[in-house]
Design a protein around this motif. Structure first.
Motif, PDB file in Angstrom:
ATOM      1  N   UNK A  14     -39.822 -12.418   9.850  1.00 38.13           N
ATOM      2  CA  UNK A  14     -40.918 -11.119   9.938  1.00 38.13           C
ATOM      3  C   UNK A  14     -40.383 -11.628   7.626  1.00 38.13           C
ATOM      4  N   UNK A  15     -41.486 -10.399   7.193  1.00 40.77           N
ATOM      5  CA  UNK A  15     -41.433 -10.655   5.887  1.00 40.77           C
ATOM      6  C   UNK A  15     -41.283  -9.055   4.868  1.00 40.77           C
ATOM      7  N   UNK A  16     -41.377  -9.119   3.870  1.00 45.75           N
ATOM      8  CA  UNK A  16     -41.584  -7.909   3.328  1.00 45.75           C
ATOM      9  C   UNK A  16     -42.129  -7.961   1.506  1.00 45.75           C
ATOM     10  N   UNK A  17     -42.883  -7.200   1.152  1.00 51.15           N
ATOM     11  CA  UNK A  17     -42.973  -7.124  -0.247  1.00 51.15           C
ATOM     12  C   UNK A  17     -42.610  -5.975  -0.802  1.00 51.15           C
ATOM     13  N   UNK A  18     -41.664  -6.127  -2.038  1.00 52.03           N
ATOM     14  CA  UNK A  18     -41.311  -5.296  -2.984  1.00 52.03           C
ATOM     15  C   UNK A  18     -42.415  -4.851  -4.114  1.00 52.03           C
ATOM     16  N   UNK A  19     -43.124  -4.215  -4.186  1.00 56.87           N
ATOM     17  CA  UNK A  19     -43.875  -3.797  -5.311  1.00 56.87           C
ATOM     18  C   UNK A  19     -45.264  -4.214  -4.879  1.00 56.87           C
ATOM     19  N   UNK A  20     -46.207  -2.578  -5.109  1.00 56.62           N
ATOM     20  CA  UNK A  20     -47.757  -2.432  -4.684  1.00 56.62           C
ATOM     21  C   UNK A  20     -48.593  -2.125  -5.667  1.00 56.62           C
ATOM     22  N   UNK A  24     -42.239   0.360  -2.394  1.00 56.66           N
ATOM     23  CA  UNK A  24     -42.848   0.967  -3.708  1.00 56.66           C
ATOM     24  C   UNK A  24     -42.124   2.415  -4.247  1.00 56.66           C
ATOM     25  N   UNK A  25     -42.008   2.597  -4.924  1.00 57.47           N
ATOM     26  CA  UNK A  25     -41.109   3.555  -5.663  1.00 57.47           C
ATOM     27  C   UNK A  25     -42.396   4.896  -6.515  1.00 57.47           C
ATOM     28  N   UNK A  61     -40.434 -10.664  -0.772  1.00 55.27           N
ATOM     29  CA  UNK A  61     -41.827 -10.626  -1.377  1.00 55.27           C
ATOM     30  C   UNK A  61     -41.583 -10.045  -3.254  1.00 55.27           C
ATOM     31  N   UNK A  62     -41.051 -10.421  -4.044  1.00 55.58           N
ATOM     32  CA  UNK A  62     -40.623  -9.815  -5.379  1.00 55.58           C
ATOM     33  C   UNK A  62     -41.419  -9.811  -6.413  1.00 55.58           C
ATOM     34  N   UNK A  63     -42.606  -8.513  -6.303  1.00 56.73           N
ATOM     35  CA  UNK A  63     -44.103  -8.661  -7.302  1.00 56.73           C
ATOM     36  C   UNK A  63     -43.376  -6.892  -7.992  1.00 56.73           C
ATOM     37  N   UNK A  64     -42.166  -6.967  -8.545  1.00 58.76           N
ATOM     38  CA  UNK A  64     -41.343  -5.464  -9.057  1.00 58.76           C
ATOM     39  C   UNK A  64     -41.576  -6.251 -10.788  1.00 58.76           C
TER      40      UNK A  64
END
Length: 333
Positions: free
Chosen positions: A5-11, A35-36, A69-72
């Motif tokens: 299972x995956x998550x992405x932080x930052x859209x 995402x905030x 995944x950090x896309x922040x």
């Protein structure tokens, strides 16, 4: 095979490259986007039919999520990565690894103690031309590498910085053109050249001095332990995002990257030795197509239980070079 299972932080702008790559990998499911900016998160959640939250800490105790995944923005990488690694998650962070070296080293320490892996996105290492160059260097096919240069002339206007209040600030972006746009090319130079013995560089703000507190232009002379010399120039002040230019001079020939095509000059003749694969991709064209390859490789290492090669200790090298150029410019030494 176990499903991950995956998550992405930052859209933001870069997340679609990660989301599409994840969606294409067998036995990997994108479960959560964070995402905030709730509207951005909701839109991503609808597109990928996954859970939405504005608080990344929900992920820490979610046993269904294995990879994050950090896309922040840059300044959030270290804090988030350390917490996630402590929770046993695998973490793949966009460049730079962090805004400063102490923060990056906290990430490396957390990775050593974690059951999860830390990977850093330098997707240009996965370009066919980059792989060809590295194999040529390692094999000695053209003799010894003598010198090399990298040139990046891109464009960033006032709105690029004004629309994102974390950009253009030392505390949140960690620098300017060096740490954001040209760090990929610097990473390639240090990957090709190996151990660095000295750096002499300078940074200036030539155009955007009334908008940003960081540099928009930089140059450096980089000396390597193997007596190779590297020259670098990068700027955000051009009025076009020109293709990155690389040149590597060997004893028996020269490799030149122009418009993503790699040419060999040898014995008075030039030949095309590697050409890019043109395929539909998310995001800006000059980001290349390496994201998909890198992300697939990261998951392949996780599935097989092997250590990912572009880890924290490898990903920190480009940041060390960037900080060395800043230090050299400040000290004029």
């Amino acid at each position: 095979m176990t499903t991950l299972g995956a998550a992405i932080i930052g859209c933001g702008a870069i997340y679609p490259l990660h989301a599409k790559a994840i969606s294409a990998i067998t036995d990997v499911n994108l479960l959560t986007v964070v995402d905030i900016d709730v509207d951005k998160a909701k839109q991503a959640g609808i597109e990928y039919a996954c859970h939405v939250t504005d608080d990344y800490r929900e992920i820490l105790n979610d046993n269904h999520i294995d990879v994050v995944h950090l896309c922040t923005p840059h300044y959030l990488h270290a804090e988030m990565a350390v917490e996630l690694l402590h929770a046993g998650k695998h973490v793949l962070t966009e460049k730079p690894i962090a805004v400063d070296l102490p923060s990056a080293k906290l990430m490396l320490d957390a990775a050593v103690k974690s059951s999860g892996q830390l990977g850093v996105v330098f997707q240009n290492r996965y370009n066919d031309a980059s792989i060809y160059i590295k194999k040529t260097i390692d094999s000695g096919a053209l003799g010894k590498l003598l010198c090399m240069k990298g040139i990046v002339t891109w464009h960033r206007n006032e709105s690029y910085y004004r629309d994102s209040n974390w950009r253009g600030r030392w505390s949140t972006e960690g620098g300017g053109v060096l740490i954001n746009q040209t760090i990929h090319s610097l990473d390639l130079l240090q990957w090709f050249g190996g151990e660095i013995t000295s750096v002499k560089g300078s940074v200036t703000t030539d155009v955007l001095d009334d908008v940003i507190e960081v540099e928009d232009t930089a140059h450096a002379c980089i000396d390597f332990a193997n007596n190779v010399r590297g020259l670098f120039y990068g700027t955000n002040t051009y009025l076009e995002n020109s293709p990155v230019e690389l040149e590597l001079v060997f004893e028996e020939g020269t490799l030149t990257l122009r418009r993503d095509y790699l040419y060999l000059w040898k014995d008075g003749k030039e030949s095309l030795v590697c050409q890019p694969i043109f395929s539909p991709t998310e995001g800006k064209s000059y980001w290349g197509t390496g994201h998909k390859r890198l992300i697939e490789d990261f998951y392949d290492h996780i599935f097989s239980g092997r250590k990912f090669w572009l880890d924290g200790s490898e990903g920190i090298k480009a940041l060390e070079l960037v900080k060395a150029i800043y230090s050299s410019s400040q000290r004029n030494k």
